[in-house]
Design a protein around this motif. Structure first.
Motif, PDB file in Angstrom:
ATOM      1  N   ASP A  93      -6.494   1.738   4.213  1.00  0.00           N
ATOM      2  CA  ASP A  93      -7.034   3.088   4.320  1.00  0.00           C
ATOM      3  C   ASP A  93      -6.340   3.882   5.421  1.00  0.00           C
ATOM      4  O   ASP A  93      -6.097   5.083   5.283  1.00  0.00           O
ATOM      5  CB  ASP A  93      -8.546   3.037   4.544  1.00  0.00           C
ATOM      6  N   HIS A  94      -5.993   3.221   6.506  1.00  0.00           N
ATOM      7  CA  HIS A  94      -5.266   3.885   7.593  1.00  0.00           C
ATOM      8  C   HIS A  94      -3.889   4.343   7.104  1.00  0.00           C
ATOM      9  O   HIS A  94      -3.477   5.486   7.359  1.00  0.00           O
ATOM     10  CB  HIS A  94      -5.125   2.931   8.789  1.00  0.00           C
ATOM     11  N   LEU A  95      -3.181   3.467   6.390  1.00  0.00           N
ATOM     12  CA  LEU A  95      -1.872   3.834   5.858  1.00  0.00           C
ATOM     13  C   LEU A  95      -2.000   5.001   4.883  1.00  0.00           C
ATOM     14  O   LEU A  95      -1.214   5.959   4.950  1.00  0.00           O
ATOM     15  CB  LEU A  95      -1.212   2.636   5.173  1.00  0.00           C
ATOM     16  N   ALA A  96      -2.979   4.966   4.016  1.00  0.00           N
ATOM     17  CA  ALA A  96      -3.171   6.059   3.058  1.00  0.00           C
ATOM     18  C   ALA A  96      -3.450   7.374   3.789  1.00  0.00           C
ATOM     19  O   ALA A  96      -2.920   8.427   3.421  1.00  0.00           O
ATOM     20  CB  ALA A  96      -4.315   5.726   2.101  1.00  0.00           C
ATOM     21  N   GLU A  97      -4.247   7.320   4.846  1.00  0.00           N
ATOM     22  CA  GLU A  97      -4.534   8.520   5.636  1.00  0.00           C
ATOM     23  C   GLU A  97      -3.257   9.068   6.276  1.00  0.00           C
ATOM     24  O   GLU A  97      -3.030  10.278   6.306  1.00  0.00           O
ATOM     25  CB  GLU A  97      -5.575   8.200   6.703  1.00  0.00           C
ATOM     26  N   TYR A 106       0.380   8.323  -4.619  1.00  0.00           N
ATOM     27  CA  TYR A 106       0.128   6.893  -4.692  1.00  0.00           C
ATOM     28  C   TYR A 106      -1.284   6.675  -5.203  1.00  0.00           C
ATOM     29  O   TYR A 106      -2.119   7.581  -5.191  1.00  0.00           O
ATOM     30  CB  TYR A 106       0.292   6.217  -3.320  1.00  0.00           C
ATOM     31  N   THR A 107      -1.529   5.478  -5.632  1.00  0.00           N
ATOM     32  CA  THR A 107      -2.863   5.046  -6.022  1.00  0.00           C
ATOM     33  C   THR A 107      -3.319   4.031  -4.984  1.00  0.00           C
ATOM     34  O   THR A 107      -2.560   3.124  -4.639  1.00  0.00           O
ATOM     35  CB  THR A 107      -2.837   4.391  -7.426  1.00  0.00           C
ATOM     36  N   ILE A 108      -4.525   4.198  -4.500  1.00  0.00           N
ATOM     37  CA  ILE A 108      -5.071   3.230  -3.543  1.00  0.00           C
ATOM     38  C   ILE A 108      -5.267   1.913  -4.294  1.00  0.00           C
ATOM     39  O   ILE A 108      -6.023   1.852  -5.261  1.00  0.00           O
ATOM     40  CB  ILE A 108      -6.426   3.708  -2.963  1.00  0.00           C
ATOM     41  N   PRO A 109      -4.578   0.854  -3.872  1.00  0.00           N
ATOM     42  CA  PRO A 109      -4.718  -0.421  -4.579  1.00  0.00           C
ATOM     43  C   PRO A 109      -6.096  -1.046  -4.370  1.00  0.00           C
ATOM     44  O   PRO A 109      -6.662  -0.957  -3.284  1.00  0.00           O
ATOM     45  CB  PRO A 109      -3.614  -1.289  -3.987  1.00  0.00           C
ATOM     46  N   TRP A 116       2.198   1.530  -2.935  1.00  0.00           N
ATOM     47  CA  TRP A 116       3.468   1.907  -3.580  1.00  0.00           C
ATOM     48  C   TRP A 116       3.563   3.420  -3.742  1.00  0.00           C
ATOM     49  O   TRP A 116       3.290   3.949  -4.816  1.00  0.00           O
ATOM     50  CB  TRP A 116       3.551   1.240  -4.954  1.00  0.00           C
ATOM     51  N   PRO A 117       3.965   4.155  -2.710  1.00  0.00           N
ATOM     52  CA  PRO A 117       4.079   5.603  -2.883  1.00  0.00           C
ATOM     53  C   PRO A 117       5.266   5.999  -3.756  1.00  0.00           C
ATOM     54  O   PRO A 117       6.325   5.382  -3.704  1.00  0.00           O
ATOM     55  CB  PRO A 117       4.259   6.128  -1.457  1.00  0.00           C
TER      56      PRO A 117
END
Length: 188
Positions: A93-97, A106-109, A116-117
């Protein structure tokens, strides 16, 4: 990777069992990448059949690694996996933020260890990975995971196994070598 289900209610998939079902696992994915111990779960008859296969080779990690795996996979496995999943979920979640606002999609796995952006139609993942390497950041472009080496040309594999501080630094470095200097990266 089944043990690294990061959904809020893991384990919703049915447990597979039966005389022809083979389950495989690996401590290097579940516990620690340096612990190279894997296993097969199947009926005794099926395991005997697999061992008689001419394509089968006996692979045994060093005894110390086997003992460490046996200790880790013992009674405390459920608690250890719950802790690992919680940390991976927070790091994912930190990386996605951090990637929000970059223009990358990307899709949150729901599980696993990587995000995988898609970098956009004009950004080559191979070129971006080469620029990142010159800054000391090792990332793997998508084509390395494609059988034809030409699929996933605009995707990066970004593991979220590092601490939030390391992930923040990695995304900052990616922003420095990105073809278009995304404001969010520069200010990270």
């Amino acid at each position: 990777m089944r043990d690294l289900d990061l959904r809020a209610a893991p384990g919703t998939e049915p447990h597979l069992a039966g005389p022809r079902v083979i389950q495989i696992g690996s401590a290097s994915k579940t516990v620690w990448s340096g612990l190279r111990v894997g296993w097969i779960r199947a009926t005794a008859d099926l395991v005997r059949h697999l061992r008689q296969s001419p394509l089968q080779a006996q692979l045994s990690p060093p005894p110390l690694e086997q003992l460490i795996a046996a200790e880790l996979l013992g009674d405390g496995l459920d608690e250890m996996l719950a802790d690992r999943r919680a940390r991976l979920r927070a790091q994912r979640d930190h990386l996605a933020e951090l990637l929000d606002g970059t223009g990358w999609t990307y899709t949150i796995p729901q599980g696993g260890l990587s995000l995988w952006p898609h970098l956009g139609p004009t950004t080559s993942a191979t070129d971006l990975a080469a620029r990142a390497a010159r800054l000391g950041l090792a990332v793997t472009p998508g084509p390395h995971f494609a059988a034809d080496r030409s699929t996933l040309t605009h995707h990066l594999r970004l593991p979220f196994t590092a601490t939030p501080d390391v992930l923040s630094r990695a995304v900052h470095l990616l922003g420095r070598c990105s073809e278009r200097e995304v404001h969010r990266f520069v200010t990270a």
